[in-house]
Scaffold this motif. Structure first.
Motif, PDB file in Angstrom:
ATOM      1  N   UNK A 162       0.795  -1.219   0.000  1.00 34.76           N
ATOM      2  CA  UNK A 162       0.000   0.000   0.000  1.00 34.76           C
ATOM      3  C   UNK A 162       0.832   1.276   0.000  1.00 34.76           C
ATOM      4  N   UNK A 163       2.151   1.132   0.018  1.00 38.08           N
ATOM      5  CA  UNK A 163       3.040   2.298   0.092  1.00 38.08           C
ATOM      6  C   UNK A 163       3.926   2.445  -1.151  1.00 38.08           C
ATOM      7  N   UNK A 164       3.526   1.838  -2.242  1.00 30.49           N
ATOM      8  CA  UNK A 164       4.280   1.931  -3.499  1.00 30.49           C
ATOM      9  C   UNK A 164       3.467   2.756  -4.493  1.00 30.49           C
ATOM     10  N   UNK A 165       4.125   3.696  -5.137  1.00 29.03           N
ATOM     11  CA  UNK A 165       3.473   4.501  -6.168  1.00 29.03           C
ATOM     12  C   UNK A 165       4.366   4.578  -7.400  1.00 29.03           C
ATOM     13  N   UNK A 166       3.729   4.676  -8.540  1.00 23.93           N
ATOM     14  CA  UNK A 166       4.422   4.918  -9.802  1.00 23.93           C
ATOM     15  C   UNK A 166       3.842   6.204 -10.387  1.00 23.93           C
ATOM     16  N   UNK A 167       4.716   7.135 -10.718  1.00 21.32           N
ATOM     17  CA  UNK A 167       4.296   8.395 -11.341  1.00 21.32           C
ATOM     18  C   UNK A 167       5.138   8.622 -12.588  1.00 21.32           C
ATOM     19  N   UNK A 168       4.551   9.258 -13.574  1.00 19.90           N
ATOM     20  CA  UNK A 168       5.302   9.573 -14.787  1.00 19.90           C
ATOM     21  C   UNK A 168       6.446  10.528 -14.457  1.00 19.90           C
ATOM     22  N   UNK A 169       6.093  11.655 -13.785  1.00 15.63           N
ATOM     23  CA  UNK A 169       7.126  12.617 -13.422  1.00 15.63           C
ATOM     24  C   UNK A 169       6.603  13.539 -12.335  1.00 15.63           C
ATOM     25  N   UNK A 170       7.534  14.235 -11.704  1.00 11.36           N
ATOM     26  CA  UNK A 170       7.209  15.281 -10.737  1.00 11.36           C
ATOM     27  C   UNK A 170       8.058  16.500 -11.094  1.00 11.36           C
ATOM     28  N   UNK A 230       5.880  10.334   0.324  1.00  9.01           N
ATOM     29  CA  UNK A 230       5.515  10.268   1.744  1.00  9.01           C
ATOM     30  C   UNK A 230       4.011  10.182   1.987  1.00  9.01           C
ATOM     31  N   UNK A 231       3.202  10.507   0.994  1.00  6.40           N
ATOM     32  CA  UNK A 231       1.743  10.580   1.174  1.00  6.40           C
ATOM     33  C   UNK A 231       1.119   9.335   1.813  1.00  6.40           C
ATOM     34  N   UNK A 232       1.434   8.123   1.348  1.00 12.36           N
ATOM     35  CA  UNK A 232       0.790   6.955   1.981  1.00 12.36           C
ATOM     36  C   UNK A 232       1.155   6.820   3.461  1.00 12.36           C
ATOM     37  N   UNK A 233       2.355   7.218   3.815  1.00  9.19           N
ATOM     38  CA  UNK A 233       2.782   7.110   5.213  1.00  9.19           C
ATOM     39  C   UNK A 233       2.087   8.154   6.080  1.00  9.19           C
ATOM     40  N   UNK A 234       1.844   9.332   5.522  1.00  6.08           N
ATOM     41  CA  UNK A 234       1.106  10.371   6.243  1.00  6.08           C
ATOM     42  C   UNK A 234      -0.353   9.938   6.415  1.00  6.08           C
ATOM     43  N   UNK A 263       4.014   8.713   9.685  1.00  5.91           N
ATOM     44  CA  UNK A 263       4.847   9.914   9.817  1.00  5.91           C
ATOM     45  C   UNK A 263       3.912  11.110   9.736  1.00  5.91           C
ATOM     46  N   UNK A 264       4.429  12.295  10.068  1.00  5.15           N
ATOM     47  CA  UNK A 264       3.603  13.487   9.932  1.00  5.15           C
ATOM     48  C   UNK A 264       4.265  14.466   8.960  1.00  5.15           C
ATOM     49  N   UNK A 265       3.569  15.555   8.679  1.00  8.74           N
ATOM     50  CA  UNK A 265       4.064  16.549   7.716  1.00  8.74           C
ATOM     51  C   UNK A 265       5.405  17.147   8.143  1.00  8.74           C
ATOM     52  N   UNK A 266       5.608  17.288   9.447  1.00  6.76           N
ATOM     53  CA  UNK A 266       6.872  17.850   9.939  1.00  6.76           C
ATOM     54  C   UNK A 266       8.054  16.967   9.535  1.00  6.76           C
ATOM     55  N   UNK A 267       7.827  15.658   9.530  1.00  6.45           N
ATOM     56  CA  UNK A 267       8.890  14.732   9.136  1.00  6.45           C
ATOM     57  C   UNK A 267       9.265  14.949   7.662  1.00  6.45           C
ATOM     58  N   UNK A 268       8.272  15.127   6.832  1.00 10.91           N
ATOM     59  CA  UNK A 268       8.509  15.357   5.396  1.00 10.91           C
ATOM     60  C   UNK A 268       9.334  16.624   5.205  1.00 10.91           C
ATOM     61  N   UNK A 326       5.875   8.233  13.798  1.00 11.58           N
ATOM     62  CA  UNK A 326       4.986   7.578  14.761  1.00 11.58           C
ATOM     63  C   UNK A 326       5.202   6.073  14.794  1.00 11.58           C
ATOM     64  N   UNK A 327       5.668   5.527  13.667  1.00  7.22           N
ATOM     65  CA  UNK A 327       5.872   4.088  13.536  1.00  7.22           C
ATOM     66  C   UNK A 327       6.905   3.861  12.432  1.00  7.22           C
ATOM     67  N   UNK A 328       7.833   2.950  12.655  1.00  8.74           N
ATOM     68  CA  UNK A 328       8.837   2.665  11.621  1.00  8.74           C
ATOM     69  C   UNK A 328       8.121   2.241  10.345  1.00  8.74           C
ATOM     70  N   UNK A 329       8.606   2.738   9.207  1.00  3.99           N
ATOM     71  CA  UNK A 329       7.890   2.528   7.960  1.00  3.99           C
ATOM     72  C   UNK A 329       8.797   2.768   6.760  1.00  3.99           C
TER      73      UNK A 329
END
Length: 141
Positions: free
Chosen positions: A8-16, A27-31, A36-41, A73-76
Motif C-alpha cells: 500500500x506504500x508503493x506509487x508509480x508516477x510519470x514525473x514530478x 511520503x503521502x501513503x505514510x502520512x 509519519x507526519x508533515x513535519x517529518x517530510x 509515529x511508527x517505523x515505515x
C-alpha cells in the motif's frame, strides 16, 4: 518483512516537478496511515538543503529520511518510482525514492537490511525501474 511494509506504500508516477515534490508525493501513503507526519517530510527536505544530497545512495536511488523525533509515529518505508527521473541541484538524477521512517535507533534495522539487499542487486533495481505496475514491483521485491 519489507514486502509487508511496502504494501500500500508503493506509487508509480510519470514525473514530478522537482526532488522536493518527489519526497512529498512518496511520503503521502505514510502520512495517510499516520506513520509519519508533515513535519517529518519537511525535515527530510530541510536536511538535504542543509547537509547536501547524502540521501542519494546509488545511481538513480535516493533514501530520504530524518531523525525519529522529527515526526515518526511508527517505523515505515514507502517507494515512489518515477518513469522520468528528477534532477537534484548537483545534476544527479533519481528515479526511485525509498522513504524511510525510523521510530527509534533500532526498530528499522531489519527493514533497512532487506532494502539494502535489493538496492545492491543491480538486476532487481533494473527490473523495478522498468516495471509498469505496482504488482510487478511487489513481485520483484
Amino acid at each position: 518483512m519489507l514486502k509487508e511494509e511496502l504494501n500500500g506504500n508503493i506509487m508509480i508516477k510519470q514525473k514530478v516537478e522537482n526532488w522536493q515534490e518527489a519526497i512529498r508525493v512518496a511520503s503521502k501513503p505514510l502520512i495517510e496511515k499516520n506513520r509519519i507526519n508533515d513535519e517529518y517530510v519537511e525535515a527530510m527536505i530541510e536536511n538535504i538543503r542543509k547537509f547536501g544530497e547524502y540521501i542519494i545512495i546509488a545511481p538513480n536511488i535516493a533514501m530520504p529520511h530524518s531523525r525519529p523525533e522529527n515526526g515518526v509515529n511508527e517505523s515505515c518505508v514507502a517507494l515512489l518510482k518515477l518513469n522520468e527521473s528528477v534532477k537534484f541541484d548537483s545534476g544527479e538524477e533519481v528515479k526511485l525514492f525509498f522513504i524511510l521512517g525510523a521510530k527509534d535507533n533500532n526498530s528499522h534495522i531489519n527493514i533497512l537490511t532487506e532494502l539494502m539487499k535489493i538496492i545492491d542487486d543491480d538486476e532487481k533495481i533494473k527490473k523495478i525501474m522498468n516495471a509498469t505496475t505496482i504488482k510487478e514491483i511487489k513481485d520483484i521485491i
